[in-house]
Write an enzyme that holds these catalytic residues in place. Structure first.
Site, PDB file in Angstrom:
ATOM      1  N   CYS A  50       4.280   9.696  -0.567  1.00  0.00           N
ATOM      2  CA  CYS A  50       5.265  10.633  -1.119  1.00  0.00           C
ATOM      3  C   CYS A  50       4.568  11.624  -2.040  1.00  0.00           C
ATOM      4  O   CYS A  50       5.059  12.721  -2.268  1.00  0.00           O
ATOM      5  CB  CYS A  50       6.337   9.875  -1.866  1.00  0.00           C
ATOM      6  SG  CYS A  50       5.636   8.770  -3.077  1.00  0.00           S
ATOM      7  N   GLU A  70      13.799   6.593  -5.588  1.00  0.00           N
ATOM      8  CA  GLU A  70      12.610   7.454  -5.610  1.00  0.00           C
ATOM      9  C   GLU A  70      12.464   7.977  -4.191  1.00  0.00           C
ATOM     10  O   GLU A  70      12.385   7.201  -3.237  1.00  0.00           O
ATOM     11  CB  GLU A  70      11.376   6.666  -6.059  1.00  0.00           C
ATOM     12  CG  GLU A  70      11.525   6.005  -7.435  1.00  0.00           C
ATOM     13  CD  GLU A  70      11.928   6.952  -8.564  1.00  0.00           C
ATOM     14  OE1 GLU A  70      11.650   8.164  -8.473  1.00  0.00           O
ATOM     15  OE2 GLU A  70      12.557   6.494  -9.531  1.00  0.00           O
TER      16      GLU A  70
HETATM   17  P1  NAD Z   1      13.425   6.489   5.361  1.00  0.00           P
HETATM   18  O1  NAD Z   1      14.331   7.227   4.461  1.00  0.00           O
HETATM   19  O2  NAD Z   1      13.427   6.827   6.796  1.00  0.00           O
HETATM   20  O3  NAD Z   1      13.711   4.916   5.265  1.00  0.00           O
HETATM   21  C1  NAD Z   1      13.778   4.266   4.009  1.00  0.00           C
HETATM   22  C2  NAD Z   1      14.700   3.067   4.155  1.00  0.00           C
HETATM   23  O4  NAD Z   1      16.036   3.535   4.378  1.00  0.00           O
HETATM   24  C3  NAD Z   1      14.338   2.163   5.332  1.00  0.00           C
HETATM   25  O5  NAD Z   1      14.533   0.826   4.970  1.00  0.00           O
HETATM   26  C4  NAD Z   1      15.335   2.599   6.378  1.00  0.00           C
HETATM   27  O6  NAD Z   1      15.616   1.610   7.341  1.00  0.00           O
HETATM   28  C5  NAD Z   1      16.561   2.900   5.535  1.00  0.00           C
HETATM   29  N1  NAD Z   1      17.502   3.805   6.198  1.00  0.00           N
HETATM   30  C6  NAD Z   1      17.213   4.761   7.102  1.00  0.00           C
HETATM   31  N2  NAD Z   1      18.334   5.376   7.479  1.00  0.00           N
HETATM   32  C7  NAD Z   1      19.344   4.809   6.811  1.00  0.00           C
HETATM   33  C8  NAD Z   1      20.739   5.014   6.762  1.00  0.00           C
HETATM   34  N3  NAD Z   1      21.308   5.955   7.506  1.00  0.00           N
HETATM   35  N4  NAD Z   1      21.485   4.243   5.960  1.00  0.00           N
HETATM   36  C9  NAD Z   1      20.886   3.294   5.193  1.00  0.00           C
HETATM   37  N5  NAD Z   1      19.568   3.050   5.181  1.00  0.00           N
HETATM   38  C10 NAD Z   1      18.809   3.802   5.981  1.00  0.00           C
HETATM   39  O7  NAD Z   1      11.939   6.654   4.735  1.00  0.00           O
HETATM   40  P2  NAD Z   1      10.552   6.158   5.320  1.00  0.00           P
HETATM   41  O8  NAD Z   1      10.201   6.989   6.504  1.00  0.00           O
HETATM   42  O9  NAD Z   1      10.525   4.679   5.454  1.00  0.00           O
HETATM   43  O10 NAD Z   1       9.600   6.536   4.103  1.00  0.00           O
HETATM   44  C11 NAD Z   1       9.157   7.844   3.888  1.00  0.00           C
HETATM   45  C12 NAD Z   1      10.003   8.549   2.846  1.00  0.00           C
HETATM   46  O11 NAD Z   1       9.994   7.799   1.641  1.00  0.00           O
HETATM   47  C13 NAD Z   1       9.421   9.911   2.480  1.00  0.00           C
HETATM   48  O12 NAD Z   1      10.469  10.831   2.310  1.00  0.00           O
HETATM   49  C14 NAD Z   1       8.701   9.643   1.171  1.00  0.00           C
HETATM   50  O13 NAD Z   1       8.530  10.780   0.372  1.00  0.00           O
HETATM   51  C15 NAD Z   1       9.598   8.631   0.541  1.00  0.00           C
HETATM   52  N6  NAD Z   1       8.886   7.823  -0.446  1.00  0.00           N
HETATM   53  C16 NAD Z   1       9.093   8.129  -1.755  1.00  0.00           C
HETATM   54  C17 NAD Z   1       8.411   7.422  -2.742  1.00  0.00           C
HETATM   55  C18 NAD Z   1       8.615   7.741  -4.196  1.00  0.00           C
HETATM   56  O14 NAD Z   1       8.207   6.939  -5.038  1.00  0.00           O
HETATM   57  N7  NAD Z   1       9.212   8.873  -4.530  1.00  0.00           N
HETATM   58  C19 NAD Z   1       7.531   6.395  -2.384  1.00  0.00           C
HETATM   59  C20 NAD Z   1       7.362   6.110  -1.034  1.00  0.00           C
HETATM   60  C21 NAD Z   1       8.052   6.831  -0.066  1.00  0.00           C
END
Ligand code: NAD
Length: 541
Positions: free
Chosen positions: A327, A293
């Site tokens: 989100c 998501e």
């Molecule tokens: P992010 O993508 O920066 O991080 C999410 C996770 O991915 C973290 O654990 C992070 O450490 C990991 N990550 C980051 N870079 C990575 C890589 N290169 N390889 C592997 N893992 C990696 O997101 P965030 O800033 O923590 O959260 C915000 C984002 O999440 C927004 O885009 C938001 O829309 C989305 N979000 C979506 C939902 C949904 O249900 N659709 C819910 C909550 C948040």
């Protein structure tokens, strides 16, 4: 195994506490906040039975006071990641063979721990770590997390009860096996409940999990692990690994027993992980399940029949609650010109009435954004907007990171429906309005549908029923969660299963049976009671 069909308690949504002045819950959460604030901790790696305090550490600080040190969290090296995978695989057999009544009991116990003795701690940790005001912490870390655990228990029971038809002389059974191997859970900073659920949902279905939380949620991630442990989830079933996400993902995704990714976070990271899984596909024993998501660019579309006070509230709450870091937050607004001025004026009045500061002061509606990168990104868009001719900054546009990452809630108005802040997910308190001629609503709906790559949430606000019907149909694929006369955020588990398609994710609807179905691999068992003794058909002599 007991002789008897066990039934799961019927879930209801956990009531939201109000934290009014003088209430016990307010005292409890503020006491927990102070105690946690003044203590320095190190969050270990949770691998099997071990809590490992590694040599490499990173600092934890609250976004609203970034010089304050809450302590550190341990960083894993690649040997730790292998160890976590091994611990998960070692726990697997016993866990998948544990009867449902005992598997589900630990998650129901976790729900009761959160609703009761851990409520103040998990809320306070979320206020501190993610800078949520108490209301936002309560609806996330307490209520939504409890709801995920209780509703999923009931959904799992419903899934197990779905069985094939029986034939003459034949018994058919569906066994809902856990996936072979282990599940990789990767979680975002913004919801404590999402982090907990992403681990708990596959584990409830008998899977073992390696969990990599966000660096910016580590402080509340520790409380989740404390609760899981106290609830009796056996060691190794959920293992927490923190550190370099690229290194951790490289190790996990190249393991032959990797069997599923349960991800919530940004679209770019999810696409990267999916690509990596694709590149490794010939190495795996099974085709991995991929559930993600991801981002959104969520809209509110108002029709000229909209009721104005309700529309103003939907934009204010939908756009700025938790600093727009949901989100599902509304960040692009389409207003008909006949009511645009009065609506904009109402939103500006609301924004001017917001108080901003630490979540410890319960009068604050707005607190800080999560980290410096987010702050700097928001500032760059705000500064660009000040220079661009096609956009006006109507209110806000100021910021200050001297103590915490504070960005004043900002309202932009653009004449270009494709202006960058109408298309790009900023994940902060910046909302952009586009005003359209009233008679042009059909074309503007088409614009809403095609402006961004996302399809997460959206709302229409109107009284005209014919418009509501037509807009609902026209925007069928624009949002996985579609709201009529409401804000596009605030989904409640069991009532509004959550998720979107297009670049917003696989739309497996967190908090529903659809999500749990991704974590099982059914086995059909046919038993013939009196098997045939002759190959010949009756029509043959
Ligand atoms: P992010 O993508 O920066 O991080 C999410 C996770 O991915 C973290 O654990 C992070 O450490 C990991 N990550 C980051 N870079 C990575 C890589 N290169 N390889 C592997 N893992 C990696 O997101 P965030 O800033 O923590 O959260 C915000 C984002 O999440 C927004 O885009 C938001 O829309 C989305 N979000 C979506 C939902 C949904 O249900 N659709 C819910 C909550 C948040």
């Amino acid at each position: 195994m007991s002789n008897g069909f066990f039934s799961v308690p019927k879930p209801t949504n956990d009531p939201i506490l109000h934290y009014k002045k003088g209430s016990d819950e307010r005292k409890d959460v503020l006491n927990a906040y102070k105690e946690m604030w003044n203590k320095s901790i190190d969050v270990p790696l949770y691998i099997g039975r071990e809590k490992i305090h590694s040599e490499q550490k990173a600092k934890m600080s609250p976004p609203h006071d970034h010089k304050h040190k809450l302590g550190t969290y341990s960083l894993a090296d690649s040997a730790h990641v292998h160890q976590a995978i091994d611990a998960a695989l070692a726990a697997k057999k016993k866990w998948e063979n544990t009867s449902f009544e005992h598997r589900v009991s630990v998650f129901l116990k976790a729900a009761d721990l959160i609703a009761g003795p851990y409520r103040a701690r998990i809320n306070a940790a979320t206020m501190i770590a993610q800078s949520k005001n108490i209301y936002q912490a309560e609806i996330d870390a307490a209520c939504e997390f409890v709801d995920f655990l209780r509703f999923n228990a009931a959904f799992a029971a419903d899934i197990y009860a779905q069985q094939p038809a029986q034939g003459n002389g034949v018994i058919n059974r569906l066994e809902y096996r856990a996936l072979e191997g282990f599940v990789y859970a990767v979680t975002p900073f913004n919801f404590t409940a999402i982090a907990g659920n992403i681990c708990a949902a596959p584990a409830l279905m008998g899977n073992v999990v390696v969990w990599k939380p966000s660096d910016h949620q580590m402080f509340s991630a520790k409380i989740i692990m404390d609760i899981f442990e106290e609830a009796g989830i056996p060691p190794g079933v959920i293992n927490l690994i923190s550190g370099d996400p690229v290194m951790i993902s490289d190790v996990v995704l190249s393991h032959p027993e990797f069997s599923g990714l349960h991800f919530t976070g940004s679209t770019a990271v999810f696409k990267k992980l999916w690509t990596q899984i694709g590149n490794n596909i010939t190495n795996y024993r099974n085709y991995p399940r991929i559930v993600g998501e991801t981002g959104g660019k969520d809209f509110i579309f108002a029709h000229h029949s909209a009721r104005i006070p309700e529309l103003i509230t939907a934009i204010t709450r939908g756009g700025y609650e938790f600093q727009g870091q949901k989100c599902s937050a509304a960040s692009r607004i389409y207003l008909p010109e006949s009511i645009a001025d009065v609506v904009i004026e109402g939103v500006i009045d609301n924004i001017k009435s917001f108080s901003m500061g630490s979540p410890e002061d319960m009068n604050n509606f707005i607190t800080a954004v999560i980290h410096e990168n987010s702050f700097d990104k928001l500032v760059s868009y705000i500064e660009q907007a000040k220079k661009d001719a096609e956009v006006d900054v109507l209110v806000g546009g100021t910021y200050d990171k001297s103590k915490g990452y504070f960005v004043h809630p900002t309202l932009l108005k653009t004449t270009d429906p494709h202006y960058t802040t109408m298309e790009t997910e900023l994940f902060g308190p910046v909302v952009t309005v586009y005003v359209y001629p009233d008679r042009d609503w059909k074309n503007t709906l088409a614009l809403v549908d095609t402006t961004t790559e996302y399809g997460l949430t959206g709302a229409i606000v109107a009284q005209d029923r014919l418009f509501i019907e037509e807009a609902s149909a026209r925007l069928r694929h624009a949002a996985g969660n579609f709201y009529i006369n409401d804000k596009p955020s605030g989904a409640v588990v069991g009532q509004q299963p959550f998720g979107g398609a297009r670049a917003s994710g696989t739309n497996d609807k967190a908090g529903s049976a659809l999500n749990l179905l991704r974590w099982v691999s059914p086995r059909l068992i046919k038993e013939t009671l009196v098997p045939a003794k002759d190959y010949r058909y009756p029509c043959m002599d």
